[in-house]
Design an enzyme around this catalytic site. Structure first.
Site, PDB file in Angstrom:
ATOM      1  N   LYS A  57       0.835  -1.206   0.000  1.00 38.37           N
ATOM      2  CA  LYS A  57       0.000   0.000   0.000  1.00 38.37           C
ATOM      3  C   LYS A  57       0.871   1.258   0.000  1.00 38.37           C
ATOM      4  O   LYS A  57       0.629   2.201  -0.750  1.00 38.37           O
ATOM      5  CB  LYS A  57      -0.954  -0.030   1.209  1.00 38.37           C
ATOM      6  CG  LYS A  57      -2.004  -1.134   1.083  1.00 38.37           C
ATOM      7  CD  LYS A  57      -2.809  -1.375   2.357  1.00 38.37           C
ATOM      8  CE  LYS A  57      -3.747  -2.581   2.148  1.00 38.37           C
ATOM      9  NZ  LYS A  57      -4.575  -2.910   3.318  1.00 38.37           N
ATOM     10  N   GLN A 101      -4.764  -1.457   9.521  1.00 41.43           N
ATOM     11  CA  GLN A 101      -4.655  -2.794   8.938  1.00 41.43           C
ATOM     12  C   GLN A 101      -5.274  -3.833   9.869  1.00 41.43           C
ATOM     13  O   GLN A 101      -5.034  -3.835  11.071  1.00 41.43           O
ATOM     14  CB  GLN A 101      -3.177  -3.123   8.655  1.00 41.43           C
ATOM     15  CG  GLN A 101      -2.946  -4.419   7.913  1.00 41.43           C
ATOM     16  CD  GLN A 101      -3.514  -4.429   6.493  1.00 41.43           C
ATOM     17  OE1 GLN A 101      -3.639  -3.394   5.846  1.00 41.43           O
ATOM     18  NE2 GLN A 101      -3.877  -5.606   6.013  1.00 41.43           N
ATOM     19  N   ASP A 124     -10.991   2.781   3.918  1.00 40.40           N
ATOM     20  CA  ASP A 124     -11.308   1.353   3.881  1.00 40.40           C
ATOM     21  C   ASP A 124     -12.819   1.116   3.702  1.00 40.40           C
ATOM     22  O   ASP A 124     -13.238   0.022   3.322  1.00 40.40           O
ATOM     23  CB  ASP A 124     -10.892   0.695   5.206  1.00 40.40           C
ATOM     24  CG  ASP A 124      -9.659  -0.189   5.057  1.00 40.40           C
ATOM     25  OD1 ASP A 124      -9.446  -0.716   3.954  1.00 40.40           O
ATOM     26  OD2 ASP A 124      -8.931  -0.345   6.054  1.00 40.40           O
TER      27      ASP A 124
END
Ligand code: GUN
Length: 303
Positions: A57, A101, A124
Site C-alpha cells: 500500500k 490494517q 477502507d
C-alpha cells in the site's frame, strides 16, 4: 507469474497498473492546485502477511504521488493508545485517509477501532456510516476489495445484470459489501446474489448455479472443479500461505480456488497472485484521492 499470461486468466495486475497511472495523473493536478493527498496507515503487531500488504500500500501510494505515513505499533499496544492516535489523525488537517490494517491483536476491540476513524477519512469503507450508505444506495467510501472486483468485472466487460453471483464469505471486508454492491440497481449491479458462509448447507449445489463465483473464505484450494459449472467466471480473493519447503520464502501463495481443476471449466478466472490483490491496493489509492478531493469540495461524488 506464468499464470497471468494464460488465455482465460484475468490480469488484475495490468488493470491495477492502468488505474494507478490514471490516478497519478489526477493526483498531479490535484497536488498543483492544493497539496499532495495523504494516507496514514496504522499497523499494530507483527503479523508477517499484514506487514507485506501494508508495504504494498505504501509503495503504491509513492507510485501515484500520494504521501503516506506508516505508524507501526507493538502487538501489546493498548486499545486506548490506538483510539487516541486515531482521534489525533481525525483532527489533523494534513491527513486525508486513515487505514488501520486488520486483523488487530486479539485484546483490541476491532469494532471500537473501526468506529473511531472519521467517516470522512475512512478510505477502507468499514465504518458503519459508510457501510450504511452503501446499503442505502448512496455509496460514499466503498471497501477496496469489493470495489476492485466490481471494477475488474467492468473493465473486462463481464455483465452482472440478471446473473447469478455466488459469494462465499460474509465478512465486512469482502462478502457483505460486495453482495450489496452487485445487487444494487444499476449497470454495475442488478445481479441475483447468494451470500454463502461456513454454515451454508450443501455448498456445492449452490456454487454450481453460479454464473460468477467469488471465493473469499480464507481456505486454500477449497473450491474445486466439481463445484462449478461450465463457463463460470471465477474471482478468487484468497491469499493463503501454503508451506513450500525448498522455496526461498518457505511458502507460496494459494487462492481459495483450486486453480488447476477449476481453470478448464471457467470462462475467466483471477490468478493468485496477480488477480484481485493489486486491484484492492489500486482502489485504496482511488479512495484516498477521493477523500482529499471531497475534503476540498472537488471531485466526482460517485464511486
Ligand atoms: N486486512 C485484509 N484486507 C484488508 C483491507 O482491505 N483493509 C484493512 N485495513 N485490513 C485488511
Amino acid at each position: 507469474m506464468k499464470r497471468i499470461e494464460l488465455e482465460k486468466s484475468i490480469n488484475g495486475k495490468a488493470v491495477a497498473d492502468n488505474i494507478l497511472t490514471e490516478i497519478a495523473s489526477t493526483v498531479g493536478s490535484f497536488s498543483r492546485q492544493f497539496r499532495r493527498p495523504q494516507l496514514t496507515v496504522m499497523l499494530a503487531g507483527e503479523d508477517p502477511a499484514s506487514a507485506v500488504y501494508v508495504g504494498m500500500k505504501v509503495k503504491a501510494a509513492g507510485k501515484c504521488g500520494i504521501d503516506s505515513r506508516l505508524i507501526e505499533l507493538p502487538a501489546q499496544v493498548s486499545e486506548r493508545e490506538i483510539l487516541d492516535r486515531l482521534e489525533a489523525l481525525n483532527e489533523d488537517g494534513g491527513v486525508d485517509g486513515i487505514l488501520v490494517q486488520l486483523p488487530l491483536p486479539s485484546h483490541i476491540d476491532q469494532h471500537k477501532v473501526i468506529e473511531r476513524v472519521s467517516p470522512d477519512k475512512d478510505v477502507d469503507g468499514f465504518h458503519p456510516r459508510n457501510l450504511g450508505l452503501l446499503a442505502a444506495d448512496r455509496p460514499r467510501f466503498v471497501p477496496c476489495t469489493p470495489l476492485g472486483i466490481s471494477t475488474l468485472l467492468t473493465r473486462y466487460e463481464i455483465p452482472t445484470s440478471g446473473r447469478n453471483v455466488v459469494i462465499i464469505g460474509r465478512s465486512i471486508v469482502v462478502g457483505k459489501p460486495l453482495a450489496l454492491l452487485l445487487s444494487t440497481k444499476g449497470e454495475r449491479g442488478n445481479a441475483t446474489v447468494t451470500l454463502c458462509h461456513s454454515r451454508t448447507a450443501d455448498l456445492p449445489s449452490i456454487t454450481r448455479r453460479a454464473d460468477i463465483l467469488v471465493a473469499a473464505i480464507g481456505k486454500a484450494r477449497m473450491i474445486t472443479g466439481d463445484m462449478v459449472k461450465e463457463n463460470v467466471v471465477v474471482i478468487d480473493v484468497g491469499t493463503n500461505r501454503v508451506d513450500a519447503p525448498g522455496t526461498k520464502r518457505g511458502y507460496r501463495l494459494s487462492g481459495d480456488v483450486d486453480f488447476d481443476s477449476v481453470y478448464p471449466k471457467a470462462s475467466l478466472i483471477t490468478p493468485v497472485p496477480g488477480g484481485v490483490g493489486p486491484m484492492t491496493v489500486a482502489m485504496l489509492m482511488q479512495n484516498t484521492l477521493r477523500a482529499a478531493q471531497w475534503a476540498k469540495g472537488v471531485g466526482n461524488d460517485s464511486q
